[in-house]
Structure formats: structure tokens, C-alpha cells
Design a protein around this motif. Structure first.
Motif, PDB file in Angstrom:
ATOM      1  N   ILE A   5       0.551  -1.196  -0.234  1.00 33.60           N
ATOM      2  CA  ILE A   5       0.294   0.646  -0.152  1.00 33.60           C
ATOM      3  C   ILE A   5       0.828   1.067   0.093  1.00 33.60           C
ATOM      4  CG2 ILE A   5      -1.775   1.437   1.436  1.00 33.60           C
ATOM      5  CD1 ILE A   5      -2.654  -1.316   0.385  1.00 33.60           C
ATOM      6  N   LYS A   6       1.622   1.144   1.092  1.00 32.47           N
ATOM      7  CA  LYS A   6       2.850   2.409   1.119  1.00 32.47           C
ATOM      8  C   LYS A   6       4.698   2.181   0.638  1.00 32.47           C
ATOM      9  CE  LYS A   6       5.077   4.620   4.438  1.00 32.47           C
ATOM     10  NZ  LYS A   6       5.952   4.457   5.636  1.00 32.47           N
ATOM     11  N   TYR A   7       4.709   2.630  -0.404  1.00 35.26           N
ATOM     12  CA  TYR A   7       6.476   2.165  -0.608  1.00 35.26           C
ATOM     13  C   TYR A   7       7.337   3.091  -1.035  1.00 35.26           C
ATOM     14  CZ  TYR A   7      10.270   1.316  -3.369  1.00 35.26           C
ATOM     15  OH  TYR A   7      11.318   1.019  -3.776  1.00 35.26           O
ATOM     16  N   PRO A   8       8.713   2.429   0.424  1.00 34.75           N
ATOM     17  CA  PRO A   8       8.427   1.658   0.312  1.00 34.75           C
ATOM     18  C   PRO A   8       8.271   0.953   1.892  1.00 34.75           C
ATOM     19  CG  PRO A   8      10.703   2.689   1.249  1.00 34.75           C
ATOM     20  CD  PRO A   8       9.316   3.563   0.647  1.00 34.75           C
ATOM     21  N   ASN A   9       8.105   0.252   2.155  1.00 30.44           N
ATOM     22  CA  ASN A   9       6.872  -0.468   3.178  1.00 30.44           C
ATOM     23  C   ASN A   9       6.977  -0.047   4.875  1.00 30.44           C
ATOM     24  OD1 ASN A   9       5.706  -2.166   2.411  1.00 30.44           O
ATOM     25  ND2 ASN A   9       6.674  -4.525   2.711  1.00 30.44           N
ATOM     26  N   CYS A  10       9.008  -0.002   4.946  1.00 32.53           N
ATOM     27  CA  CYS A  10       9.466   0.739   6.300  1.00 32.53           C
ATOM     28  C   CYS A  10      10.691   1.616   6.094  1.00 32.53           C
ATOM     29  CB  CYS A  10       9.535  -0.832   7.042  1.00 32.53           C
ATOM     30  SG  CYS A  10      11.033  -0.902   6.902  1.00 32.53           S
ATOM     31  N   SER A  11      11.584   1.912   6.791  1.00 39.91           N
ATOM     32  CA  SER A  11      11.571   2.896   6.476  1.00 39.91           C
ATOM     33  C   SER A  11      13.558   2.148   5.909  1.00 39.91           C
ATOM     34  CB  SER A  11      12.043   4.565   7.503  1.00 39.91           C
ATOM     35  OG  SER A  11      12.355   3.684   8.800  1.00 39.91           O
ATOM     36  N   LYS A  12      13.738   1.257   6.290  1.00 38.17           N
ATOM     37  CA  LYS A  12      14.879   0.565   6.706  1.00 38.17           C
ATOM     38  C   LYS A  12      14.585  -0.565   5.175  1.00 38.17           C
ATOM     39  CE  LYS A  12      15.272   0.843  10.781  1.00 38.17           C
ATOM     40  NZ  LYS A  12      15.107   0.766  12.571  1.00 38.17           N
ATOM     41  N   CYS A  13      13.969  -0.515   4.351  1.00 39.60           N
ATOM     42  CA  CYS A  13      13.854  -1.055   3.138  1.00 39.60           C
ATOM     43  C   CYS A  13      14.900  -0.693   1.955  1.00 39.60           C
ATOM     44  CB  CYS A  13      11.661  -0.820   2.422  1.00 39.60           C
ATOM     45  SG  CYS A  13      10.719  -2.278   2.941  1.00 39.60           S
ATOM     46  N   PRO A  14      15.336  -1.960   1.736  1.00 38.14           N
ATOM     47  CA  PRO A  14      16.434  -1.439   0.278  1.00 38.14           C
ATOM     48  C   PRO A  14      16.090  -1.004  -0.415  1.00 38.14           C
ATOM     49  CG  PRO A  14      16.671  -3.800   0.481  1.00 38.14           C
ATOM     50  CD  PRO A  14      15.547  -3.596   1.466  1.00 38.14           C
ATOM     51  N   PRO A  15      17.488  -0.036  -0.642  1.00 33.25           N
ATOM     52  CA  PRO A  15      16.115   0.428  -1.816  1.00 33.25           C
ATOM     53  C   PRO A  15      17.018  -0.213  -2.987  1.00 33.25           C
ATOM     54  CG  PRO A  15      17.978   2.547  -1.183  1.00 33.25           C
ATOM     55  CD  PRO A  15      17.568   0.905   0.049  1.00 33.25           C
TER      56      PRO A  15
END
Length: 87
Positions: A5-15
Motif C-alpha cells: 500500500i505504501k512504498y517502501p514498506n518501512c524506512s529500512k527497506c533497501p532501495p
């Protein structure tokens, strides 16, 4: 599996960066989200997201009528004269 729903899922998801080596694992160690293309999702796990009332509310914020009040009045008059089936 469902789309984010939101991208990225969390602030730690690797770009995903253009300089990354091919085949790099983008699984997030914090939330467990795994980056993949639609074609990589196993068929048995592919699920369309549920449609919610909030989805409709979001659409209505940007929707506009495609029928003018005058056209609605013409339809109402036609229905009074001929009925719903037109006979």
C-alpha cells in the motif's frame, strides 16, 4: 502476498540502485518485504488486493460527473413520458 500500500514498506527497506549487482537480494531485514517483479510472484500466492470503502472515498475525491444536470432532467422527462422500458 499482496502489493504494498505504501512504498517502501518501512524506512529500512533497501532501495534499488542502478549500480547494484545483478541478483542482489532486496529482502528487508526489518519488515521482511521482498522486492520482486509481478512475474516472480508464485501463481498460487498472487492475490488481488481487497477493495475497501476507503478506496472508493479516495476515488471520489478526484471524480467528476460525466452527465450534466440538464441531461439528467431530459432523462427524467423522457422516463415520465415513455416509462423505463421506452414503450
Amino acid at each position: 502476498m499482496v502489493p504494498c500500500i505504501k512504498y517502501p514498506n518501512c524506512s529500512k527497506c533497501p532501495p534499488k540502485l542502478s549500480r547494484d549487482k545483478k541478483g542482489k537480494d532486496y529482502t528487508c531485514k526489518a519488515c521482511g518485504a521482498k522486492r520482486m517483479t509481478l512475474w516472480e510472484v508464485p501463481t498460487e500466492k498472487l492475490k488481488a488486493p481487497d477493495v475497501t470503502v476507503q478506496d472508493f472515498k479516495n476515488v471520489l475525491k478526484h471524480a467528476f460527473s460525466s452527465v450534466s444536470p440538464e441531461e439528467l432532467e431530459q432523462y427524467t422527462e423522457w422516463t415520465k413520458q415513455f416509462g423505463q422500458e421506452g414503450a
